[in-house]
Design an enzyme around this catalytic site. Structure first.
Site, short mmCIF file in Angstrom:
data_model
loop_
_atom_site.label_atom_id
_atom_site.label_comp_id
_atom_site.label_asym_id
_atom_site.label_seq_id
_atom_site.Cartn_x
_atom_site.Cartn_y
_atom_site.Cartn_z
CB THR A 198 56.60 -43.85 1.70
OG1 THR A 198 57.51 -44.55 2.56
CG2 THR A 198 55.60 -43.07 2.53
CE LYS A 199 61.10 -47.69 2.76
NZ LYS A 199 60.47 -46.75 3.70
CG ASN A 200 61.70 -47.77 -4.50
OD1 ASN A 200 61.50 -46.72 -3.87
ND2 ASN A 200 62.89 -48.15 -4.85
#
Ligand SMILES: Cc1ncc(COP(=O)(O)O)c(C=O)c1O
Length: 401
Positions: A198-200
């Site tokens: 889910t990270k950048n």
């Protein structure tokens, strides 16, 4: 559009959206897929040339002297504590508004987490409260840049220097963040980034640790792969066989080339991804200006915000429902929701082991009851974004006092 006081989906009405909008969906392009395929065909699938190339690309992006590829941000935080010599009986100061692993790694080192309350507005650790929690046992501070808003690094660095403490930044959300013109990853001896799904940017699972000191980098690298003295990929190179030696009881924390294959191309998308999220944040902020029941977090001057997630605080005194009821109502309208975070010190393990009780960290405990995160990712369309806003308005209209 909805009519005010229209029956909610949770009350048996029709959901505003037909299709569920997930809280997050990673963007993986054809370049990533081709690179993974090439790595698979190359015969080298563990830590190797693609990991090296990804580390170098990341290092240059951040502008830090060293970047060590790992299998998670959690691994980076843990190795930092180990390399900083944090051990049994030591205390480590951190924020209660964080993910489990920020605190868990402190416990893995048999040290004690000391939670300092957060500041209203950003929900980052309140630097003015840190000094009063320092004892002769304090060894390190782990500030967490919540949602990608940098903590007050000048104040934290100053306190750490005055008391001889190591700063380890939890930059899981803060890939693009800058504090007073300095990139996160260039300020403290250790900074840990995450490439979780889910990270950048993502590698599925994965992390990177930036380190300022040459010798510390070498130690961290060795610790990340069983504590053995040379990188595995050099072992069978044409330099001839060289024996490896165990220097420390290290860990199995290395990044491998299939992860790096994805990461190499995700790096090219960082700016575009952030621009997209920033545009959506601006629209959310504008839409929620007129809804007093919804309070977005604030952004201070002098920072570049990564806008990793979009948390809001609900003004529960203006509502007839609690956060969980509102969250369930939003989800029933087919919008995915996240919570970042419920205060760590009040989770069962921390209450039981350290005897933490409610009442000590009022801002964090209050935020814990009121916080939720709305979807924010480049794969969302503008219509998706407008649906989220309409759903929030619909749900709030029903639960307004
Ligand atoms: C604030 C924070 N710290 C640390 C982590 C751990 O990251 P990873 O899953 O890469 O270990 C996360 C991940 O969700 C996080 O949100």
């Amino acid at each position: 559009m909805f009519m005010p006081h229209e029956k909610l989906a949770i009350q048996g009405g029709k959901p505003l959206r037909d299709q569920f909008l997930p809280f997050h969906r990673p963007f993986i392009g054809e370049e990533e897929i081709a690179e993974v395929t090439a790595a698979l065909r190359s015969g080298w699938i563990t830590t190797g040339p693609r990991t090296k190339a990804f580390e170098e690309k990341f290092r240059q992006y951040i502008g830090s002297p060293h970047a060590v590829g790992l299998n998670s941000c959690t691994a980076g935080l843990h190795l930092s504590l180990e390399a900083a010599g944090v051990g049994e009986g030591d205390e480590v100061i951190t924020s209660p508004i964080t993910f489990a692993s920020t605190a868990n790694v402190i416990v893995h080192q048999r040290a004690t987490p000391v939670f300092v309350d957060v500041e209203p507005g950003t929900l980052n650790i309140n630097s003015e409260l840190i000094e009063q929690s320092i004892t002769p046992r304090t060894k390190a501070i782990i500030p967490v840049h919540l949602a990608g808003h940098p903590c007050d690094m000048d104040e934290i660095t100053k306190i750490a220097q005055q008391h001889g403490l190591t700063v380890i930044e939890d930059a899981a959300h803060a890939l693009e963040s800058e504090y007073r013109g300095k990139k996160i990853g260039t300020i403290s001896p250790f900074t840990a980034f995450s490439f979780y799904a889910t990270k950048n940017i993502t590698t599925g699972e994965g992390g990177m640790l930036t380190v300022l000191d040459d010798e510390v980098e070498e130690k961290v690298r060795i610790l990340s792969l069983h504590g053995i003295s040379r990188d595995a990929w050099k072992r069978y190179s044409d330099e001839g066989y060289r024996h490896w030696e165990i220097l420390y009881a290290g860990y199995k924390y290395n990044m491998f080339d299939l992860q790096a294959a994805v990461g190499l191309h995700q790096m090219d998308r960082i700016d575009q991804f952030r621009e997209n999220r920033k545009k959506y944040v601006t629209r959310y902020n504008e839409a929620f200006k007129e809804i007093l029941e919804v309070e977005p977090l604030r952004t201070k001057p002098d920072v570049k915000h990564a806008h990793h997630i979009y948390p809001i605080l609900l003004n529960l005194n203006m509502l007839t429902a609690d956060r969980d009821q509102i969250m369930n109502a939003i989800q029933a309208e087919n919008i995915g929701i996240g919570i970042h975070f419920r205060a760590v010190h009040l989770h069962p393990f921390y209450r039981d082991k350290f005897g933490f009780q409610p009442g000590k960290l009022p801002i964090a405990e209050d935020a814990s009851q009121r916080i939720l995160s709305l979807p924010l990712y480049p794969g969302m369309s503008e219509e998706d974004l407008e649906d989220v806003i309409s759903v929030v308005k619909k749900v709030i209209a029903v639960f307004q006092k």
